[in-house]
Write a protein that holds these residues in place. Sequence first.
Motif, PDB file in Angstrom:
ATOM      1  N   ILE A 234       5.044  -4.284 -16.121  1.00  0.00           N
ATOM      2  CA  ILE A 234       6.225  -3.915 -15.669  1.00  0.00           C
ATOM      3  C   ILE A 234       6.262  -2.517 -14.652  1.00  0.00           C
ATOM      4  O   ILE A 234       6.568  -2.359 -13.599  1.00  0.00           O
ATOM      5  CB  ILE A 234       7.599  -4.408 -16.111  1.00  0.00           C
ATOM      6  CG1 ILE A 234       7.615  -5.943 -16.213  1.00  0.00           C
ATOM      7  CG2 ILE A 234       8.579  -4.319 -15.241  1.00  0.00           C
ATOM      8  CD1 ILE A 234       8.772  -6.429 -17.119  1.00  0.00           C
ATOM      9  N   SER A 235       5.670  -1.800 -15.562  1.00  0.00           N
ATOM     10  CA  SER A 235       5.669  -0.477 -15.298  1.00  0.00           C
ATOM     11  C   SER A 235       4.952   0.081 -14.351  1.00  0.00           C
ATOM     12  O   SER A 235       4.988   0.740 -13.281  1.00  0.00           O
ATOM     13  CB  SER A 235       5.394   0.599 -16.767  1.00  0.00           C
ATOM     14  OG  SER A 235       6.190   0.412 -17.593  1.00  0.00           O
ATOM     15  N   ARG A 236       3.746  -0.742 -14.330  1.00  0.00           N
ATOM     16  CA  ARG A 236       2.582  -0.550 -13.156  1.00  0.00           C
ATOM     17  C   ARG A 236       3.346  -1.258 -11.972  1.00  0.00           C
ATOM     18  O   ARG A 236       3.201  -0.557 -10.632  1.00  0.00           O
ATOM     19  CB  ARG A 236       1.459  -1.088 -13.508  1.00  0.00           C
ATOM     20  CG  ARG A 236       0.474  -0.327 -14.823  1.00  0.00           C
ATOM     21  CD  ARG A 236      -0.963  -1.025 -14.587  1.00  0.00           C
ATOM     22  NE  ARG A 236      -1.034  -2.407 -15.133  1.00  0.00           N
ATOM     23  CZ  ARG A 236      -0.887  -2.901 -16.477  1.00  0.00           C
ATOM     24  NH1 ARG A 236      -1.085  -2.170 -17.330  1.00  0.00           N
ATOM     25  NH2 ARG A 236      -0.947  -4.098 -16.607  1.00  0.00           N
ATOM     26  N   TYR A 237       3.897  -2.258 -12.018  1.00  0.00           N
ATOM     27  CA  TYR A 237       4.501  -2.896 -10.918  1.00  0.00           C
ATOM     28  C   TYR A 237       5.586  -1.930 -10.069  1.00  0.00           C
ATOM     29  O   TYR A 237       5.662  -1.796  -9.019  1.00  0.00           O
ATOM     30  CB  TYR A 237       4.955  -4.294 -11.294  1.00  0.00           C
ATOM     31  CG  TYR A 237       5.710  -4.889  -9.902  1.00  0.00           C
ATOM     32  CD1 TYR A 237       4.969  -5.962  -9.387  1.00  0.00           C
ATOM     33  CD2 TYR A 237       7.394  -4.849  -9.739  1.00  0.00           C
ATOM     34  CE1 TYR A 237       5.929  -6.677  -8.297  1.00  0.00           C
ATOM     35  CE2 TYR A 237       7.813  -5.352  -9.162  1.00  0.00           C
ATOM     36  CZ  TYR A 237       7.056  -6.349  -8.063  1.00  0.00           C
ATOM     37  OH  TYR A 237       7.746  -7.044  -7.136  1.00  0.00           O
ATOM     38  N   ALA A 238       6.338  -1.466 -11.118  1.00  0.00           N
ATOM     39  CA  ALA A 238       7.561  -0.441 -10.695  1.00  0.00           C
ATOM     40  C   ALA A 238       6.816   0.727  -9.764  1.00  0.00           C
ATOM     41  O   ALA A 238       7.630   1.093  -8.840  1.00  0.00           O
ATOM     42  CB  ALA A 238       8.391  -0.107 -11.766  1.00  0.00           C
ATOM     43  N   ALA A 239       5.766   1.377 -10.463  1.00  0.00           N
ATOM     44  CA  ALA A 239       5.178   2.393  -9.940  1.00  0.00           C
ATOM     45  C   ALA A 239       4.698   1.885  -8.790  1.00  0.00           C
ATOM     46  O   ALA A 239       4.655   3.021  -7.474  1.00  0.00           O
ATOM     47  CB  ALA A 239       4.244   3.019 -10.917  1.00  0.00           C
ATOM     48  N   ALA A 240       3.818   1.039  -8.578  1.00  0.00           N
ATOM     49  CA  ALA A 240       3.273   0.436  -7.110  1.00  0.00           C
ATOM     50  C   ALA A 240       4.430   0.237  -6.138  1.00  0.00           C
ATOM     51  O   ALA A 240       4.068   0.862  -4.777  1.00  0.00           O
ATOM     52  CB  ALA A 240       2.417  -0.679  -7.432  1.00  0.00           C
ATOM     53  N   LEU A 241       5.285  -0.214  -6.578  1.00  0.00           N
ATOM     54  CA  LEU A 241       6.547  -0.556  -5.620  1.00  0.00           C
ATOM     55  C   LEU A 241       6.955   0.770  -5.154  1.00  0.00           C
ATOM     56  O   LEU A 241       7.310   0.947  -3.970  1.00  0.00           O
ATOM     57  CB  LEU A 241       7.771  -1.340  -6.143  1.00  0.00           C
ATOM     58  CG  LEU A 241       8.853  -1.604  -5.670  1.00  0.00           C
ATOM     59  CD1 LEU A 241       8.415  -2.373  -4.322  1.00  0.00           C
ATOM     60  CD2 LEU A 241       9.827  -2.471  -6.477  1.00  0.00           C
TER      61      LEU A 241
END
Length: 416
Positions: free
Chosen positions: A313-320
């Motif tokens: 989820i952290s990677r997803y949030a950063a990419a978003l």
Amino acid sequence: MRWASERGLPIHRIPGAGRGSVYALTDELDAWLGSGLPDDGDREVSPAAPAKSRRWTRVTAAALLAATTLAIGVYAWPDAPAPDARALLPENGQAASIYVEARADWARRTPDAILRAIEKLKRVTAIEPQFAPAYSALADCYLLAREFGSLRDVEAFARAQTAVDTALKINPDHAGALRARGFIDYWWRGDRAAAARDFERSLALDSRSAQTLFWFANALIDNGDFDDGMRRFSEARLIEPASPAIAADVAWARWSVGQTAPAKQALLDLRREHPGLATVPDYLSVVALSDGDVAGFVQEVEIMARLRQEDGISRYAAALRTASAKDHLAAATFVIDDALAEVEAGDRQTLAWPAFVASAVGDRDRLLALLRKAEARNELWGSAGLRRHIAARWGGDSAIATLLRRRVAPSLVRAR
């Protein structure tokens, strides 16, 4: 009263004049039990311990569970008998202690705690392989592990199904296992008739289970059976009136039926009262996107990532965040492409979510393409709140309206 003052028994008092009334939440009782039984020295007992010590540990744990279950039962449903404590715990004293700790970990609802619960429940089944509740609890943990990001959907549902099958082979009338199977039926298989049968059979066996009422209500709301879903939520809240998890999902249900303003306010109130509740930013992210607030959507996703502290989820949030720095359409494109990759990988069952995202940012061409792809896949959607929002936004567009109507699934109530 003595245990509340001396041992921190988690009870809540109902305000008002007259004779004082209290209630307790099962999750908090599980956590309290796992934090230490009356004599902590006997909570962990090795297989080589004297038989008398092992029996004492089991009796102590059974007495505590029976006492707390009885307290809830008398308050919520005066005419229902308390469950037999012998059916709640393994016969083996060591397994009983480990099982209580595992249920406490399950109740904490954190990624690490869920994984600890899984390992402890595996130990219980190794010691006492005919104890059906341990397999049912394993299924619950696997289903939660997918929600908290510890397991991919494919793996989590497969493991949960195996645990459910084992529990029901031992005891075909185990209410918890039937509830878990109903969850799998609805959210993974899309078998609405089977889900309805399993949830209702589970409730016939244990009408006081707030967890079963809670899960059934979520399925009903998602499917668009709003009246029945809200009724089940009300029944769950009668049993656990202060549960923040239920309150959050009731707010989500209100958004799903179109009560946007009160739903959003309820979620914001919950955030103030329970700042660590990760479902709140999850739901608020969708509410923001439905209002066209892409920046608000990104912010809520980042809050959820901080609360859950999971790498995925952290990677997803950063990419978003990186995509949103370009423009809102780039952010939406990232979310849609990520969802399509999940569909291809088997971690997402339908195209409802990417279609909603395309609709929210006004991308008609992408929305039509996704609806046509869903048509080719013969998809039936739950996601009633997302469908309602798409229909409201494109009500005058006959091409979108026609394709969207074909995604509506049969009533979960009538399906049974």
